[in-house]
Design a protein around this motif. Structure first.
Motif, mmCIF file in Angstrom:
data_model
loop_
_atom_site.group_PDB
_atom_site.id
_atom_site.type_symbol
_atom_site.label_atom_id
_atom_site.label_comp_id
_atom_site.label_asym_id
_atom_site.label_seq_id
_atom_site.Cartn_x
_atom_site.Cartn_y
_atom_site.Cartn_z
ATOM 1 N N ASP A 157 0.820 -1.302 0.040
ATOM 2 C CA ASP A 157 0.030 0.037 0.030
ATOM 3 C C ASP A 157 0.987 1.224 0.114
ATOM 4 O O ASP A 157 0.211 2.185 -0.078
ATOM 5 N N VAL A 158 2.202 1.117 0.032
ATOM 6 C CA VAL A 158 2.981 2.296 0.203
ATOM 7 C C VAL A 158 2.827 3.497 -0.681
ATOM 8 O O VAL A 158 2.904 4.528 -0.646
ATOM 9 N N GLU A 159 2.976 2.864 -2.013
ATOM 10 C CA GLU A 159 3.087 3.758 -2.935
ATOM 11 C C GLU A 159 1.589 4.470 -3.208
ATOM 12 O O GLU A 159 1.534 5.766 -3.542
ATOM 13 N N MET A 160 0.528 3.741 -2.778
ATOM 14 C CA MET A 160 -0.840 4.375 -2.626
ATOM 15 C C MET A 160 -0.595 5.526 -1.686
ATOM 16 O O MET A 160 -1.451 6.587 -2.063
ATOM 17 N N LEU A 161 -0.346 5.381 -0.480
ATOM 18 C CA LEU A 161 -0.400 6.189 0.525
ATOM 19 C C LEU A 161 0.589 7.267 0.079
ATOM 20 O O LEU A 161 0.066 8.546 0.651
ATOM 21 N N SER A 162 1.440 7.225 -0.751
ATOM 22 C CA SER A 162 2.242 8.231 -0.851
ATOM 23 C C SER A 162 1.778 9.285 -1.964
ATOM 24 O O SER A 162 2.093 10.317 -2.203
ATOM 25 N N ALA A 163 0.752 8.493 -2.659
ATOM 26 C CA ALA A 163 0.126 9.347 -3.969
ATOM 27 C C ALA A 163 -1.068 9.893 -3.319
ATOM 28 O O ALA A 163 -1.668 10.940 -4.104
ATOM 29 N N ALA A 164 -1.343 10.038 -2.184
ATOM 30 C CA ALA A 164 -2.323 10.891 -1.476
ATOM 31 C C ALA A 164 -2.046 11.924 -0.406
ATOM 32 O O ALA A 164 -0.944 11.654 0.409
ATOM 33 N N GLY A 165 -2.711 13.019 -0.559
ATOM 34 C CA GLY A 165 -2.211 13.941 0.456
ATOM 35 C C GLY A 165 -2.678 13.848 1.829
ATOM 36 O O GLY A 165 -2.101 14.059 2.974
ATOM 37 N N TRP A 166 -3.748 12.839 1.914
ATOM 38 C CA TRP A 166 -4.362 12.413 3.332
ATOM 39 C C TRP A 166 -4.114 10.914 3.390
ATOM 40 O O TRP A 166 -4.918 10.010 3.016
ATOM 41 N N SER A 167 -2.860 10.538 4.096
ATOM 42 C CA SER A 167 -2.514 8.992 3.968
ATOM 43 C C SER A 167 -2.971 8.649 5.467
ATOM 44 O O SER A 167 -2.402 9.177 6.474
ATOM 45 N N PHE A 168 -3.313 7.431 5.680
ATOM 46 C CA PHE A 168 -3.929 6.822 6.706
ATOM 47 C C PHE A 168 -3.447 5.304 7.022
ATOM 48 O O PHE A 168 -3.648 4.669 5.865
ATOM 49 N N CYS A 169 -2.527 5.013 7.744
ATOM 50 C CA CYS A 169 -2.222 3.446 8.102
ATOM 51 C C CYS A 169 -3.138 3.071 9.449
ATOM 52 O O CYS A 169 -3.531 3.871 10.266
ATOM 53 N N MET A 170 -3.566 1.840 9.223
ATOM 54 C CA MET A 170 -4.567 1.250 10.114
ATOM 55 C C MET A 170 -3.588 1.277 11.331
ATOM 56 O O MET A 170 -2.478 0.904 11.282
ATOM 57 N N GLU A 171 -4.319 1.350 12.682
ATOM 58 C CA GLU A 171 -3.736 0.995 13.831
ATOM 59 C C GLU A 171 -3.076 -0.421 13.764
ATOM 60 O O GLU A 171 -1.858 -0.534 14.390
#
Length: 267
Positions: A217-231
């Motif tokens: 999911d890292v590249e997807m999270l980097s492509a978003a200004g609002w990035s959320f990782c689950m607890e």
């Protein structure tokens, strides 16, 4: 203002029993009313995720499947990135030479695998509904999106380094779980797919929200200004994200959407 939201499925949107949050379709309806796109982003094929969403909702959603190799806009197939036949066969040979790797071939009409053992078949059934047992993976004669590989010795410790040492940057090998990895054509990942989706919709990075839990999911999270990782996500992935959402078993995705995209007060 948030205009596009992308969420991983397993370990993120779905709880540990593979269930959507109870309020998912209510939240989706509110997003639709406001013109906010919602994209499911999964390493699974569309055939393995579409059943989670009744047909009446699929046309109101976007899908990034096979870790970015297959994209559907408004529920309709718009882009496919094929794993070339020569590369596919070389990849099969490499996995066979490395040994003790169980392979799933994700193709246009379904997911194919050899008959390994009942434990593996049960694991596959958790994620892929339309899986087909064959005695020859090289006989598959259709568009191939990716292969998923189960390496019980550990993806990061064994499988990924082994394939990376053979193919280098010719393939994209991504860890999708402790014993699972997905192998796509070079440059294919969830982030590239999300960027393409953003551009097609005329939406900026700053207007995009994404949720994930693991390395694929890292590249997807980097492509978003609002990035959320689950607890419940991997600690190294958490370090790369702007926010931490509640766990997948607590409906963390819809809670965060209500708070940050819909402006609702959550408790």
């Amino acid at each position: 203002m948030i205009k596009l939201i992308a969420s991983d499925l397993d370990g993120t949107l779905l709880d540990d029993k593979k269930r959507l949050p109870k309020d998912f379709f209510e939240v989706l309806g509110k997003l639709n009313e406001r013109g906010i796109h919602f994209a499911v982003s999964s390493g699974r094929t569309f055939g393995a995720v579409g059943h989670l969403f009744p047909e009446e909702y699929r046309g109101k959603m976007d899908f990034i499947c096979d870790n970015g190799a297959c994209i559907l806009l408004g529920g309709k197939l718009t882009k496919v990135y094929e794993l070339e036949r020569g590369v596919f066969e070389a990849l099969l040979s490499a996995c066979e030479e490395i040994g003790d790797m169980r392979i799933l071939v994700c193709a246009q009409s379904g997911t194919y695998h050899l008959s390994y053992d009942s434990e593996f078949d049960a694991e596959v059934a958790k994620y892929y509904k339309n899986h087909i047992v064959t005695d020859d993976l090289r006989s598959i004669d259709e568009t191939i999106y990716k292969i998923a590989v189960c390496d019980r010795r550990g993806t990061m410790e064994h499988g990924k380094p082994a394939l990376d040492s053979i193919f280098g940057d010719k393939l994209n090998v991504q860890a999708s779980g402790e014993v699972w990895m997905d192998v796509m054509a070079a440059g294919i990942n969830k982030g590239a797919a999300l960027t393409g989706l953003r551009e097609a919709l005329g939406i900026t990075k700053e207007e995009t929200m994404a949720f994930g839990d693991y390395f694929n999911d890292v590249e997807m999270l980097s492509a978003a200004g609002w990035s959320f990782c689950m607890e419940n996500g991997h600690e190294d992935v958490k370090k790369l994200c702007r926010y931490i959402a509640d766990s997948n078993n607590e409906g963390g995705v819809t809670k965060a959407i209500r708070q940050y995209a819909l402006g609702e007060v959550t408790v």
